[in-house]
Motif scaffolding. Sequence first.
Motif, PDB file in Angstrom:
ATOM      1  N   PHE A 132     102.664  47.729  51.932  1.00 48.85           N
ATOM      2  CA  PHE A 132     102.002  46.757  51.148  1.00 48.85           C
ATOM      3  C   PHE A 132     100.594  46.412  52.122  1.00 48.85           C
ATOM      4  CE2 PHE A 132     101.619  41.837  50.879  1.00 48.85           C
ATOM      5  CZ  PHE A 132     100.694  41.994  49.735  1.00 48.85           C
ATOM      6  N   VAL A 133      99.436  46.697  51.282  1.00 50.27           N
ATOM      7  CA  VAL A 133      98.306  46.817  51.925  1.00 50.27           C
ATOM      8  C   VAL A 133      97.514  45.814  51.144  1.00 50.27           C
ATOM      9  CG1 VAL A 133      96.139  48.208  52.498  1.00 50.27           C
ATOM     10  CG2 VAL A 133      98.511  49.348  52.318  1.00 50.27           C
ATOM     11  N   PHE A 134      96.752  44.641  52.112  1.00 51.20           N
ATOM     12  CA  PHE A 134      96.101  43.937  51.277  1.00 51.20           C
ATOM     13  C   PHE A 134      94.990  43.339  52.135  1.00 51.20           C
ATOM     14  CE2 PHE A 134      99.147  41.287  53.554  1.00 51.20           C
ATOM     15  CZ  PHE A 134      98.493  40.126  54.228  1.00 51.20           C
ATOM     16  N   ALA A 135      93.875  42.764  51.474  1.00 49.04           N
ATOM     17  CA  ALA A 135      92.635  42.222  52.223  1.00 49.04           C
ATOM     18  C   ALA A 135      92.614  40.824  51.826  1.00 49.04           C
ATOM     19  CB  ALA A 135      91.602  43.069  51.709  1.00 49.04           C
ATOM     20  N   VAL A 136      92.120  40.345  53.191  1.00 54.35           N
ATOM     21  CA  VAL A 136      91.541  38.711  52.859  1.00 54.35           C
ATOM     22  C   VAL A 136      90.418  38.548  53.654  1.00 54.35           C
ATOM     23  CG1 VAL A 136      94.059  37.883  52.627  1.00 54.35           C
ATOM     24  CG2 VAL A 136      92.969  38.113  54.896  1.00 54.35           C
ATOM     25  N   VAL A 152      95.178  44.234  56.001  1.00 50.73           N
ATOM     26  CA  VAL A 152      96.503  44.215  56.659  1.00 50.73           C
ATOM     27  C   VAL A 152      97.237  45.085  56.024  1.00 50.73           C
ATOM     28  CG1 VAL A 152      98.603  42.638  57.168  1.00 50.73           C
ATOM     29  CG2 VAL A 152      96.277  41.637  56.932  1.00 50.73           C
ATOM     30  N   THR A 153      98.205  45.866  56.642  1.00 45.73           N
ATOM     31  CA  THR A 153      99.228  46.885  56.456  1.00 45.73           C
ATOM     32  C   THR A 153     100.584  46.380  56.724  1.00 45.73           C
ATOM     33  OG1 THR A 153      97.591  48.743  56.280  1.00 45.73           O
ATOM     34  CG2 THR A 153      99.932  49.300  56.444  1.00 45.73           C
ATOM     35  N   ALA A 154     101.486  46.272  55.878  1.00 45.85           N
ATOM     36  CA  ALA A 154     102.949  45.823  56.440  1.00 45.85           C
ATOM     37  C   ALA A 154     103.897  46.892  55.567  1.00 45.85           C
ATOM     38  CB  ALA A 154     103.056  44.504  55.723  1.00 45.85           C
ATOM     39  N   SER A 186      96.762  35.446  63.032  1.00 44.98           N
ATOM     40  CA  SER A 186      98.145  35.071  63.694  1.00 44.98           C
ATOM     41  C   SER A 186      99.179  34.481  62.551  1.00 44.98           C
ATOM     42  CB  SER A 186      97.974  34.179  64.946  1.00 44.98           C
ATOM     43  OG  SER A 186      97.382  33.002  64.418  1.00 44.98           O
ATOM     44  N   LEU A 187      98.211  33.716  61.765  1.00 39.60           N
ATOM     45  CA  LEU A 187      98.997  32.713  60.684  1.00 39.60           C
ATOM     46  C   LEU A 187      99.361  34.114  59.537  1.00 39.60           C
ATOM     47  CD1 LEU A 187     100.313  30.451  58.690  1.00 39.60           C
ATOM     48  CD2 LEU A 187      97.703  30.192  58.234  1.00 39.60           C
ATOM     49  N   ILE A 188      98.357  34.964  59.093  1.00 47.57           N
ATOM     50  CA  ILE A 188      98.790  35.727  58.255  1.00 47.57           C
ATOM     51  C   ILE A 188     100.011  36.731  58.628  1.00 47.57           C
ATOM     52  CG2 ILE A 188      97.921  38.023  57.163  1.00 47.57           C
ATOM     53  CD1 ILE A 188      95.057  36.571  57.470  1.00 47.57           C
ATOM     54  N   GLU A 189     100.023  37.207  59.834  1.00 50.38           N
ATOM     55  CA  GLU A 189     100.955  38.149  60.421  1.00 50.38           C
ATOM     56  C   GLU A 189     102.377  37.209  60.449  1.00 50.38           C
ATOM     57  OE1 GLU A 189      99.637  40.043  63.935  1.00 50.38           O
ATOM     58  OE2 GLU A 189      98.305  41.336  62.978  1.00 50.38           O
ATOM     59  N   ARG A 190     102.212  36.017  60.882  1.00 48.51           N
ATOM     60  CA  ARG A 190     103.567  35.431  60.868  1.00 48.51           C
ATOM     61  C   ARG A 190     104.026  35.022  59.511  1.00 48.51           C
ATOM     62  NH1 ARG A 190     101.492  31.345  63.509  1.00 48.51           N
ATOM     63  NH2 ARG A 190     101.211  29.944  61.941  1.00 48.51           N
ATOM     64  N   GLU A 191     103.340  34.663  58.543  1.00 45.65           N
ATOM     65  CA  GLU A 191     103.803  34.760  57.184  1.00 45.65           C
ATOM     66  C   GLU A 191     104.290  36.119  56.671  1.00 45.65           C
ATOM     67  OE1 GLU A 191     101.469  30.579  55.533  1.00 45.65           O
ATOM     68  OE2 GLU A 191     100.761  32.859  54.852  1.00 45.65           O
ATOM     69  N   ILE A 192     103.826  37.164  56.988  1.00 46.76           N
ATOM     70  CA  ILE A 192     104.191  38.570  56.562  1.00 46.76           C
ATOM     71  C   ILE A 192     105.638  38.628  57.145  1.00 46.76           C
ATOM     72  CG2 ILE A 192     103.943  40.910  57.100  1.00 46.76           C
ATOM     73  CD1 ILE A 192     102.230  40.507  54.595  1.00 46.76           C
ATOM     74  N   PHE A 198     108.843  41.563  56.172  1.00 46.77           N
ATOM     75  CA  PHE A 198     108.402  42.943  56.839  1.00 46.77           C
ATOM     76  C   PHE A 198     108.672  42.748  58.420  1.00 46.77           C
ATOM     77  CE2 PHE A 198     106.042  42.360  52.822  1.00 46.77           C
ATOM     78  CZ  PHE A 198     105.830  43.605  52.560  1.00 46.77           C
ATOM     79  N   THR A 199     108.843  43.981  58.867  1.00 42.73           N
ATOM     80  CA  THR A 199     108.934  44.273  60.500  1.00 42.73           C
ATOM     81  C   THR A 199     107.945  45.106  61.077  1.00 42.73           C
ATOM     82  OG1 THR A 199     110.317  46.238  59.791  1.00 42.73           O
ATOM     83  CG2 THR A 199     111.440  44.051  59.890  1.00 42.73           C
ATOM     84  N   ALA A 200     106.981  45.454  60.371  1.00 45.34           N
ATOM     85  CA  ALA A 200     106.047  46.200  60.992  1.00 45.34           C
ATOM     86  C   ALA A 200     104.709  45.827  60.236  1.00 45.34           C
ATOM     87  CB  ALA A 200     105.978  47.603  60.836  1.00 45.34           C
ATOM     88  N   VAL A 201     103.595  45.215  61.060  1.00 46.93           N
ATOM     89  CA  VAL A 201     102.110  44.748  60.511  1.00 46.93           C
ATOM     90  C   VAL A 201     101.260  45.284  61.358  1.00 46.93           C
ATOM     91  CG1 VAL A 201     102.528  42.490  61.536  1.00 46.93           C
ATOM     92  CG2 VAL A 201     101.230  42.762  59.582  1.00 46.93           C
ATOM     93  N   SER A 202     100.103  45.504  60.857  1.00 46.37           N
ATOM     94  CA  SER A 202      98.796  45.847  61.858  1.00 46.37           C
ATOM     95  C   SER A 202      97.592  45.390  60.790  1.00 46.37           C
ATOM     96  CB  SER A 202      98.660  47.446  61.998  1.00 46.37           C
ATOM     97  OG  SER A 202      98.451  48.020  60.877  1.00 46.37           O
ATOM     98  N   THR A 203      96.620  44.859  61.662  1.00 44.39           N
ATOM     99  CA  THR A 203      95.405  44.183  60.831  1.00 44.39           C
ATOM    100  C   THR A 203      94.156  44.711  61.504  1.00 44.39           C
ATOM    101  OG1 THR A 203      96.796  42.157  60.549  1.00 44.39           O
ATOM    102  CG2 THR A 203      94.436  42.060  60.426  1.00 44.39           C
TER     103      THR A 203
END
Length: 269
Positions: A139-143, A265-267, A183-189, A194-199
């Motif tokens: 899942f790849v998204f931009a904010v 963000v890539t999750a 930090s909020l975005i990655e926490r909500e992911i 999702f178990t892996a996330v990079s921003t």
Amino acid sequence: MPVPDGVFSGSIAENYARYMVPLIFEPYAADLARRASARSPHSVLETAAGTGVVPRFLLPLLPDDATYVATDLNQPMLDIAASAVTDPRVRWQQADAQELPFGDASFDLVLCQFGAMFFPDRVGAYREARRVLSSGGAFVFAVWDSLDANDFAAEVTAELAEMFPDDPPRFMARTPHGYHDVSLIEREIADAGFTAVSTDTVTAQSVAPSALVAATAYCQGTPVRLEIEERDADRLQEATERSAARLAARFGDDEVRGRIRAHVVTASG
């Protein structure tokens, strides 16, 4: 009664496609397309696809047998997209990202460019993205980053605050630039499973042929228009021209260039 922030219809949708897309969305559509194509996807879902800027960049990079489903809550946006992008690999479908009408594990890539800020239930939307992803998918998204990191948006918002000091329009700060805490975005992911996330934080340049074009994009191609008209329906053009004058004072009278910044963000997992 205020119109919800996520409503893009009528001339707003048309001006969004004409002015906003080349002004701020195309650089990130190209970036998202590069990231997406590197994963060699064959089945792609895009949520909050708007007027279809991402498929314009991504489709040429996909194999001939790929499928692309582009969804949005706003049918007027999809109508514009469908008239501009006629590739037979694309299906345009009205859908809510929080309640996707697709089966589990239906896609190997889910994209969302600048839509997550509008979701009333972001964790729910992220769960839906994860549900429709096949094993190994992403899942790849931009904010957008904060308002002060995006020059034109900040200047227009400041000018409108001076024009309407008792009730300043705050759409840009509240919604497009209101969801920028990594930090909020990655926490909500993570809350979505999702178990892996990079921003990555990506800075680009916003370019318009004139300050008036940039001001028209923000004042008439976004729900800022509705906020202006709610305060005084006769002052839309004045607001546009005042915003243009402010942009010209800072960025020049002819072609204007300003900083834009977003988080990509890539999750997975």
